[in-house]
Design a protein around this motif. Structure first.
Motif, PDB file in Angstrom:
ATOM      1  N   ALA A 176       0.830  -1.211   0.000  1.00 13.75           N
ATOM      2  CA  ALA A 176       0.000   0.000   0.000  1.00 13.75           C
ATOM      3  C   ALA A 176       0.862   1.257   0.000  1.00 13.75           C
ATOM      4  O   ALA A 176       0.591   2.216  -0.739  1.00 13.75           O
ATOM      5  CB  ALA A 176      -0.931  -0.011   1.216  1.00 13.75           C
ATOM      6  N   VAL A 214      -2.404  -3.600  -8.371  1.00 16.74           N
ATOM      7  CA  VAL A 214      -3.156  -3.780  -7.128  1.00 16.74           C
ATOM      8  C   VAL A 214      -4.331  -2.813  -7.070  1.00 16.74           C
ATOM      9  O   VAL A 214      -5.426  -3.171  -6.619  1.00 16.74           O
ATOM     10  CB  VAL A 214      -2.222  -3.592  -5.915  1.00 16.74           C
ATOM     11  CG1 VAL A 214      -3.000  -3.754  -4.616  1.00 16.74           C
ATOM     12  CG2 VAL A 214      -1.076  -4.593  -5.966  1.00 16.74           C
ATOM     13  N   GLY A 215      -4.123  -1.572  -7.517  1.00 14.41           N
ATOM     14  CA  GLY A 215      -5.199  -0.582  -7.461  1.00 14.41           C
ATOM     15  C   GLY A 215      -6.387  -0.976  -8.317  1.00 14.41           C
ATOM     16  O   GLY A 215      -7.544  -0.900  -7.876  1.00 14.41           O
ATOM     17  N   LEU A 264      -8.170  -3.874  -6.764  1.00 15.91           N
ATOM     18  CA  LEU A 264      -8.956  -3.465  -5.605  1.00 15.91           C
ATOM     19  C   LEU A 264     -10.265  -2.805  -6.029  1.00 15.91           C
ATOM     20  O   LEU A 264     -11.332  -3.086  -5.456  1.00 15.91           O
ATOM     21  CB  LEU A 264      -8.133  -2.504  -4.749  1.00 15.91           C
ATOM     22  CG  LEU A 264      -8.778  -2.021  -3.446  1.00 15.91           C
ATOM     23  CD1 LEU A 264      -9.058  -3.208  -2.523  1.00 15.91           C
ATOM     24  CD2 LEU A 264      -7.870  -1.013  -2.737  1.00 15.91           C
ATOM     25  N   THR A 275     -12.591  -5.485  -7.316  1.00 16.30           N
ATOM     26  CA  THR A 275     -13.109  -6.293  -6.210  1.00 16.30           C
ATOM     27  C   THR A 275     -14.210  -5.548  -5.463  1.00 16.30           C
ATOM     28  O   THR A 275     -15.235  -6.137  -5.104  1.00 16.30           O
ATOM     29  CB  THR A 275     -11.976  -6.660  -5.243  1.00 16.30           C
ATOM     30  OG1 THR A 275     -10.915  -7.291  -5.961  1.00 16.30           O
ATOM     31  CG2 THR A 275     -12.475  -7.601  -4.160  1.00 16.30           C
ATOM     32  N   ILE A 276     -13.994  -4.266  -5.214  1.00 18.09           N
ATOM     33  CA  ILE A 276     -15.016  -3.462  -4.522  1.00 18.09           C
ATOM     34  C   ILE A 276     -16.303  -3.424  -5.334  1.00 18.09           C
ATOM     35  O   ILE A 276     -17.408  -3.591  -4.790  1.00 18.09           O
ATOM     36  CB  ILE A 276     -14.480  -2.047  -4.255  1.00 18.09           C
ATOM     37  CG1 ILE A 276     -13.344  -2.088  -3.232  1.00 18.09           C
ATOM     38  CG2 ILE A 276     -15.595  -1.132  -3.765  1.00 18.09           C
ATOM     39  CD1 ILE A 276     -12.658  -0.751  -3.017  1.00 18.09           C
ATOM     40  N   PHE A 319     -10.394 -10.700  -3.707  1.00 13.18           N
ATOM     41  CA  PHE A 319      -9.313  -9.840  -4.170  1.00 13.18           C
ATOM     42  C   PHE A 319      -8.182 -10.675  -4.758  1.00 13.18           C
ATOM     43  O   PHE A 319      -7.609 -10.306  -5.790  1.00 13.18           O
ATOM     44  CB  PHE A 319      -8.784  -8.978  -3.030  1.00 13.18           C
ATOM     45  CG  PHE A 319      -7.535  -8.211  -3.380  1.00 13.18           C
ATOM     46  CD1 PHE A 319      -7.612  -7.054  -4.134  1.00 13.18           C
ATOM     47  CD2 PHE A 319      -6.287  -8.659  -2.976  1.00 13.18           C
ATOM     48  CE1 PHE A 319      -6.472  -6.356  -4.489  1.00 13.18           C
ATOM     49  CE2 PHE A 319      -5.141  -7.975  -3.310  1.00 13.18           C
ATOM     50  CZ  PHE A 319      -5.232  -6.807  -4.066  1.00 13.18           C
ATOM     51  N   PHE A 364      -7.098 -10.257  -8.537  1.00 15.71           N
ATOM     52  CA  PHE A 364      -5.715  -9.834  -8.750  1.00 15.71           C
ATOM     53  C   PHE A 364      -4.990 -10.785  -9.702  1.00 15.71           C
ATOM     54  O   PHE A 364      -4.306 -10.357 -10.638  1.00 15.71           O
ATOM     55  CB  PHE A 364      -5.010  -9.770  -7.393  1.00 15.71           C
ATOM     56  CG  PHE A 364      -3.555  -9.442  -7.461  1.00 15.71           C
ATOM     57  CD1 PHE A 364      -3.133  -8.208  -7.907  1.00 15.71           C
ATOM     58  CD2 PHE A 364      -2.604 -10.362  -7.058  1.00 15.71           C
ATOM     59  CE1 PHE A 364      -1.778  -7.905  -7.972  1.00 15.71           C
ATOM     60  CE2 PHE A 364      -1.255 -10.068  -7.108  1.00 15.71           C
ATOM     61  CZ  PHE A 364      -0.841  -8.832  -7.577  1.00 15.71           C
TER      62      PHE A 364
END
Length: 354
Positions: A104, A156-157, A160, A163-164, A281, A285
């Motif tokens: 992160a 990753v962004g 994410l 996934t959200i 996630f 990913f």
């Protein structure tokens, strides 16, 4: 027999004896097992094999130490209730949280951490590593380390966000299906069955070939693929809650569906849903990284770990492990998230460690 070999076995035997004397059963079994394994490897591979075992054991010890220190740090800054839960976290979960925290930080502060831009050409193709380029250059002369840092933000962004979005769609549909029931529940269930019956990679490749590999298309397609899985779990969890007496009492008071979802069902299904978020996630990913490796994911010059493996794969033929570094970054994050999810599932199950 070299001094290194004598000192190596002497250290292991002394550590085993101390662990046995102080009745540390787990430590004794671990150290003495390492002694036996080292004895076999020493006969087969000689001193180089023992040196490799020493390096591996040192890395594991370093990871354990960092995990313990990071857990203590979280305990100190957390509220009392959360600190009490963190004290029960195993070192594997602490290691997973530390890796997630590191990724992160790398993603958020990528422009300040990376020495060069993600698309900046600074040298010749496949230039070797030096003090200015820690990992060398790629096929276009771009700094691999800088692109690896930017890849933490991009890969990753995007995973994410996808996934959200998948979680919002799937969880909302699952909660409504559990509360309303009837034809709505049946329609949503059959729609989820249809989506889940199509292989995810084939569906993603087909849609991206038609609509083009744009970032917003990737996010929506991946969210559609994984939303039915979230729907299934949410529907199952919420279905066990809606039959409870306090739900019936709320209905008799005249409470609406949204009240039941917000105040009654959702607070009692948070733990499994959070754990499911971590698992989803990982799947998202890996799918996005796989699509990028196949050339239909995140497009160049945007840095992405999957495309970095594909672009630099020719280096493996020359004994260069540079292409394996983004692959290792993908594997490390996946394993770390699963460590955290395993701990959360253990907590939500109500089991106690013996």
């Amino acid at each position: 027999m070299s001094v290194f070999v004598i000192g190596y076995y002497a250290a292991l035997i002394c550590a085993s004896c101390l662990a046995a004397y102080f009745n540390y059963r787990k430590v004794f079994m671990m150290v003495f097992s390492l002694t036996l394994i080292s004895f076999v490897l020493g006969i087969i591979g000689g001193v180089p094999a023992l040196r490799n075992v020493t390096i591996a054991a040192g890395m594991l010890a370093l990871a354990a130490g960092v995990s313990y220190a990071f857990r203590e740090f979280l305990i100190q800054i957390a509220k009392p209730d959360l600190a009490k839960e963190l004290r029960t976290a195993p070192l594997t979960a602490s290691f997973g949280m530390f890796v997630v925290f590191t990724y992160a930080i790398a993603g958020i502060f990528a422009p300040w951490i990376a020495p060069y831009g993600e698309a900046e050409v600074i040298t010749s193709a496949f230039a070797p590593a030096d003090r200015d380029m820690l990992l060398g250059a790629d096929q276009l002369g771009r700094d691999v380390f800088s692109r690896l840092i930017y890849g933490a933000r991009n890969t990753v962004g995007i995973a994410l966000v996808a996934t959200i979005l998948a979680f919002i769609m799937g969880a909302l549909a699952g909660l409504l299906a559990a509360v309303k029931g009837g034809w709505f529940d049946q329609v949503m269930g059959r729609f989820a069955d249809v989506i889940m019956s199509i292989p995810s990679l084939i569906f993603a490749l087909l849609m991206l070939s038609i609509l083009g590999p744009k970032i917003w298309v990737i996010v929506i397609v991946v969210a559609i693929i994984y939303a039915p899985r979230v729907f299934r779990l949410t529907r199952a969890v919420a279905g066990n809650i809606v039959v409870m007496d306090y739900i019936e009492a709320a209905k008799l008071r005249g409470e609406g569906d949204w009240y039941l979802i917000r105040r009654e069902i959702l607070p009692n299904s948070t733990a499994p849903l959070i754990a499911e978020f971590g698992l989803e996630f990982c799947f998202v990913f890996l799918l996005i990284a796989g699509l990028s490796f196949l050339g239909l994911g995140i497009q160049p010059p945007t840095a992405d770990w999957g495309s970095m493996v594909r672009e630099n794969a020719t280096l493996i033929s020359f004994g260069d492990i540079t292409p394996l570094i983004p692959a290792a970054a993908i594997a490390l994050l996946t394993v770390s998230v699963n460590f955290v999810v395993d701990w959360m599932l253990f907590r939500s199950s109500g089991l106690k460690e013996q």
